[in-house]
Design a protein around this motif. Structure first.
Motif, PDB file in Angstrom:
ATOM      1  N   GLN A   1      40.658  62.324  88.564  1.00 16.31           N
ATOM      2  CA  GLN A   1      40.845  63.044  87.305  1.00 16.31           C
ATOM      3  C   GLN A   1      39.560  63.716  86.847  1.00 16.31           C
ATOM      4  N   LEU A   2      38.441  63.019  86.956  1.00 20.90           N
ATOM      5  CA  LEU A   2      37.159  63.601  86.560  1.00 20.90           C
ATOM      6  C   LEU A   2      36.718  64.671  87.547  1.00 20.90           C
ATOM      7  N   SER A   3      36.921  64.430  88.837  1.00 20.46           N
ATOM      8  CA  SER A   3      36.437  65.354  89.862  1.00 20.46           C
ATOM      9  C   SER A   3      37.243  66.642  89.939  1.00 20.46           C
ATOM     10  N   LEU A   4      38.565  66.573  89.719  1.00 22.34           N
ATOM     11  CA  LEU A   4      39.412  67.753  89.885  1.00 22.34           C
ATOM     12  C   LEU A   4      39.992  68.293  88.588  1.00 22.34           C
ATOM     13  N   GLY A   5      39.907  67.518  87.504  1.00 18.04           N
ATOM     14  CA  GLY A   5      40.382  68.033  86.217  1.00 18.04           C
ATOM     15  C   GLY A   5      39.451  69.138  85.731  1.00 18.04           C
ATOM     16  N   LYS A   6      40.029  70.290  85.426  1.00 19.29           N
ATOM     17  CA  LYS A   6      39.210  71.428  85.009  1.00 19.29           C
ATOM     18  C   LYS A   6      39.171  71.487  83.491  1.00 19.29           C
ATOM     19  N   GLN A   7      37.968  71.638  82.950  1.00 22.50           N
ATOM     20  CA  GLN A   7      37.850  71.570  81.497  1.00 22.50           C
ATOM     21  C   GLN A   7      36.702  72.416  80.969  1.00 22.50           C
ATOM     22  N   THR A   8      36.774  72.651  79.678  1.00 19.21           N
ATOM     23  CA  THR A   8      35.718  73.379  78.983  1.00 19.21           C
ATOM     24  C   THR A   8      34.485  72.495  78.867  1.00 19.21           C
TER      25      THR A   8
ATOM     26  N   GLN B   1      33.342  81.333  71.062  1.00 14.34           N
ATOM     27  CA  GLN B   1      32.108  80.939  71.737  1.00 14.34           C
ATOM     28  C   GLN B   1      32.306  80.904  73.259  1.00 14.34           C
ATOM     29  N   LYS B   2      31.261  81.285  73.981  1.00 12.29           N
ATOM     30  CA  LYS B   2      31.307  81.277  75.436  1.00 12.29           C
ATOM     31  C   LYS B   2      30.916  79.892  75.955  1.00 12.29           C
ATOM     32  N   ARG B   3      31.784  79.309  76.758  1.00 13.50           N
ATOM     33  CA  ARG B   3      31.526  78.005  77.342  1.00 13.50           C
ATOM     34  C   ARG B   3      31.913  78.019  78.815  1.00 13.50           C
ATOM     35  N   LEU B   4      31.383  77.056  79.549  1.00 14.83           N
ATOM     36  CA  LEU B   4      31.729  76.927  80.956  1.00 14.83           C
ATOM     37  C   LEU B   4      33.141  76.359  81.084  1.00 14.83           C
ATOM     38  N   PHE B   5      33.767  76.600  82.223  1.00 14.87           N
ATOM     39  CA  PHE B   5      35.085  76.055  82.518  1.00 14.87           C
ATOM     40  C   PHE B   5      35.051  75.611  83.971  1.00 14.87           C
ATOM     41  N   MET B   6      35.047  74.319  84.208  1.00 15.30           N
ATOM     42  CA  MET B   6      34.765  73.842  85.557  1.00 15.30           C
ATOM     43  C   MET B   6      35.361  72.463  85.817  1.00 15.30           C
ATOM     44  N   ILE B   7      35.427  72.103  87.107  1.00 19.25           N
ATOM     45  CA  ILE B   7      35.855  70.767  87.493  1.00 19.25           C
ATOM     46  C   ILE B   7      34.630  69.871  87.652  1.00 19.25           C
TER      47      ILE B   7
ATOM     48  N   GLU C   1      23.068  41.701 101.917  1.00 19.68           N
ATOM     49  CA  GLU C   1      22.777  41.961 100.509  1.00 19.68           C
ATOM     50  C   GLU C   1      21.642  42.970 100.395  1.00 19.68           C
ATOM     51  N   ILE C   2      21.906  44.046  99.696  1.00 20.50           N
ATOM     52  CA  ILE C   2      20.886  45.065  99.460  1.00 20.50           C
ATOM     53  C   ILE C   2      20.916  45.478  97.998  1.00 20.50           C
ATOM     54  N   PRO C   3      19.795  45.926  97.475  1.00 19.27           N
ATOM     55  CA  PRO C   3      19.825  46.514  96.133  1.00 19.27           C
ATOM     56  C   PRO C   3      20.428  47.901  96.204  1.00 19.27           C
ATOM     57  N   LYS C   4      21.197  48.257  95.213  1.00 21.96           N
ATOM     58  CA  LYS C   4      21.753  49.605  95.116  1.00 21.96           C
ATOM     59  C   LYS C   4      22.013  49.897  93.650  1.00 21.96           C
ATOM     60  N   ILE C   5      22.270  51.137  93.345  1.00 20.15           N
ATOM     61  CA  ILE C   5      22.568  51.569  91.978  1.00 20.15           C
ATOM     62  C   ILE C   5      23.903  52.289  92.014  1.00 20.15           C
ATOM     63  N   VAL C   6      24.823  51.902  91.130  1.00 17.11           N
ATOM     64  CA  VAL C   6      26.136  52.542  91.052  1.00 17.11           C
ATOM     65  C   VAL C   6      26.314  53.123  89.656  1.00 17.11           C
ATOM     66  N   MET C   7      26.378  54.452  89.582  1.00 19.38           N
ATOM     67  CA  MET C   7      26.511  55.159  88.310  1.00 19.38           C
ATOM     68  C   MET C   7      27.944  55.659  88.156  1.00 19.38           C
ATOM     69  N   ALA C   8      28.417  55.795  86.904  1.00 18.83           N
ATOM     70  CA  ALA C   8      29.790  56.232  86.665  1.00 18.83           C
ATOM     71  C   ALA C   8      29.855  57.184  85.473  1.00 18.83           C
ATOM     72  N   PRO C   9      29.601  58.471  85.682  1.00 16.94           N
ATOM     73  CA  PRO C   9      29.699  59.427  84.570  1.00 16.94           C
ATOM     74  C   PRO C   9      31.117  59.488  84.018  1.00 16.94           C
ATOM     75  N   SER C  10      31.231  59.780  82.720  1.00 16.11           N
ATOM     76  CA  SER C  10      32.550  59.791  82.079  1.00 16.11           C
ATOM     77  C   SER C  10      33.007  61.176  81.651  1.00 16.11           C
ATOM     78  N   THR C  11      32.125  62.166  81.719  1.00 12.63           N
ATOM     79  CA  THR C  11      32.483  63.537  81.369  1.00 12.63           C
ATOM     80  C   THR C  11      31.887  64.481  82.410  1.00 12.63           C
ATOM     81  N   VAL C  12      32.312  65.728  82.382  1.00  6.27           N
ATOM     82  CA  VAL C  12      31.765  66.724  83.303  1.00  6.27           C
ATOM     83  C   VAL C  12      30.276  66.924  83.040  1.00  6.27           C
ATOM     84  N   GLU C  13      29.878  66.952  81.759  1.00  4.64           N
ATOM     85  CA  GLU C  13      28.459  67.100  81.431  1.00  4.64           C
ATOM     86  C   GLU C  13      27.647  65.946  82.019  1.00  4.64           C
ATOM     87  N   GLU C  14      28.138  64.726  81.845  1.00  6.79           N
ATOM     88  CA  GLU C  14      27.437  63.575  82.405  1.00  6.79           C
ATOM     89  C   GLU C  14      27.385  63.636  83.925  1.00  6.79           C
TER      90      GLU C  14
END
Length: 576
Positions: A366-373, A196-202, A327-340
């Motif tokens: 690790q998430l930003s520079l790890g290259k994966q399918t 199967q064809k899949r992406l391969f990216m950091i 004090e300000i409102p803000k939103i902090v998100m933390a994706p756990s996979t490349v798809e996220e």
């Protein structure tokens, strides 16, 4: 036959180690294998040990493997630093140029292969990495023709002769190693992939793509490891979409330029790492006070100060939540996979405009520079929502537009420069509804309360990724960002040992999703919080936001390396 392989190539930085791993992994990805790669590299341009560890599997993988099957060494340091990862049936292929010595305490087989000599005979020693790929193919019994397409893509601009020479180097390495082996390592043969064809990216590429999909058309940034690839990607892509990237003189300018672009109605981004985010903090406070949407990416690395700029760490949580003065409102998100990372970055622009506040997309090295399918990404899942931005003609008014109108939901109507009847003051000091500076106590309370009402009922589809099959669990494991893969593999082993284990991965750090986490904590006997820092920042945030904090146990790693599955497994096992 094996369904999984761990392969590592190492040497001195600048010797083509990265390109060796790149060619090898791209070819196997196109054959349909799942891959996960992680580079260990020094914070210098040339010199210093570097290696690239790549995991190849017939099923999805999201972490580095515990052990190692094949080690390709271009110097003795690579053997000395990495041989202990090899299992007893492992293979070391080392360049004869440095007269390789096998450590006494390993049963792995050492094969001295003239990588440099073969390459030199073919025209240049630079092709030794291609010889190594050929030798690896022999061990795995791979058809070397699988590399032709990749080699042609990489070297095609240099002419057919260069392409042919590189393929000849692969062929020569294959033939030499095949003869050396004599068919003795049958266990290294990989099972056939599904094709199967899949992406391969950091992850950084996914973040940049998510920004494009989310309507970002301007980026201001200053280069910094491990965030630079986001800017590099957008430099290539944004102009074709009518956008622009500006490399600023520093991070302060980057943040304020992005704020200005957002104020003008564009969707704008800035990205950096810990040291750069420290410099951006005052500007982030300005965005909070002026209620200007802005998306900021923080790719965490080892700190403090310059720290470990090319190593893994997750120590920016507290800074991202509480780093700004006031004090300000803000939103902090933390994706756990490349798809996220792709989908969350696109969504970050919606949240920034809907809640008119800074949104931080938190990643780690690790998430930003790890290259994966990566499975194919879908633009159909991305939508554009611009909140209370007034895009039609404004009603006629006498006086100024109430840009900071006190509303029930805390979000005020927003105009952009040039809109008729939309004129208002903009200032970093406290202000009344029209933006006019005000030090009135009553106004201060009204504006502060209004700003914080915005995120009281924040809507985010999956604030916590949950894999919680047990109503009553022996253990709940909690993590964030790139630890997810190691945790998932550890859970498989713990379940085989008879333990009931649930998993929660926090994707929304602030405002903290207490309602999602609390029931999972209550239904578990113990809670292990896995994170790459020295003080247990996520665990401490949880203690501030949930009950039953006495159940929490911190499992920490802060030596610059990612968690391995067996480390999570063994530490959790010790709790019982």
């Amino acid at each position: 036959m094996i369904n999984q392989l761990s392969w590592k190539v190492g040497g001195q930085q600048g010797e083509g180690i990265e390109s060796t791993g790149e060619i090898f992994s791209i070819a196997l990805n196109r054959m349909g294998y799942y891959l996960y790669g992680y580079r260990h590299f020094s914070s210098r341009i040339k010199g210093g040990h570097t290696n690239n560890k790549i995991r190849v599997s017939t099923k999805e993988v999201r972490s580095i493997s515990d052990d190692l099957d094949i080690l390709v060494a271009f110097d003795q340091e690579t053997i000395d630093l990495n041989y202990k990862e090899l299992h007893d049936n492992g293979v070391i292929m080392a360049d004869t140029k440095f007269n390789p010595q096998q450590p006494e305490d390993t049963k792995a087989s050492l094969y001295a292969v003239p990588f440099t000599e073969i390459a030199t005979e073919l025209g240049t020693s630079l092709m030794k990495n291609m010889v190594a790929i050929g030798a690896t193919s022999a061990v795995l019994d791979l058809d070397i023709h699988v590399f032709e397409e990749v080699v042609n893509e990489i070297f095609g601009k240099k002419g057919q002769q260069v392409v042919d020479k590189n393929m000849e180097a692969i062929r020569s390495g294959f033939e030499y190693m095949k003869e050396k082996l004599g068919g003795s390592i049958e266990t290294m043969h990989l099972e056939k992939a599904d094709g199967q064809k899949r992406l391969f990216m950091i992850g950084n590429d996914a973040i940049a793509m998510g920004a494009l999909a989310g309507g970002c058309r301007f980026m201001a940034a200053y280069p910094i490891t491990p965030a630079s690839e986001i800017m590099e990607y957008l430099i290539k892509k944004l102009p074709a979409l009518g956008g622009a990237v500006i490399q600023t003189e520093d991070e302060i300018a980057a943040a304020t330029m992005a704020i200005g672009a957002n104020y003008g109605g564009a969707r704008a981004l800035t990205a950096s790492s810990g040291p750069g985010l420290s410099l951006k903090m005052e500007a982030i406070g300005l965005a909070g006070m002026t209620e200007t949407p802005i998306v900021i990416v923080d790719t965490q690395r080892g700190g403090p100060s310059t720290g470990l700029p090319t190593k893994q760490e997750q120590s920016d949580l507290m800074a991202m939540i509480y780093g700004t003065h006031g004090e300000i409102p803000k939103i902090v998100m933390a994706p756990s996979t490349v798809e996220e990372a792709f989908y969350d970055t696109a969504e970050a622009f919606n949240l920034a405009e809907e809640y008119q506040c800074p949104v931080i997309v938190l990643s780690d090295l690790q998430l930003s520079l790890g290259k994966q399918t990566v499975e194919p990404l879908s633009l159909d899942k991305v939508e554009i929502r611009r909140g209370k931005l007034v895009q039609e003609e404004l009603p006629e008014i006498n006086g100024y537009f109430k840009r900071y109108e006190v509303t029930e939901d805390g979000v005020s109507p927003r105009s952009i420069p040039g809109q008729k009847y939309g004129i208002h003051h903009v200032t970093g000091v406290e202000h009344a509804e029209t933006g006019k500076p005000s030090e009135s106590a009553a106004n201060r309370i009204a504006q502060m309360d209004k700003r914080f009402r915005k995120i009281e009922n924040l809507k985010f589809d999956t604030p916590v990724y949950k894999n919680a099959p047990h109503e009553e669990a022996d253990l709940l494991i909690v993590g964030f960002n790139s630890t997810r893969g190691a945790i998932e593999e550890a859970i498989e082993r713990l379940e085989k040992d008879g333990l009931k284990v649930n998993h929660a991965h926090v994707r929304l750090i602030y405002p903290f999703p207490s309602d999602d986490i609390q029931p999972l904590i209550e239904s578990a006997k113990k809670v292990a919080v896995i994170e790459n820092n020295a003080t247990g920042q996520l665990a401490n945030i949880m203690k501030m936001n949930v009950a039953s904090a006495h159940k929490l146990v911190k499992i920490l790693k802060y030596d610059g390396n990612p968690f391995l599955p067996h480390e999570v497994y063994s530490k959790c096992k010790e709790l019982f």
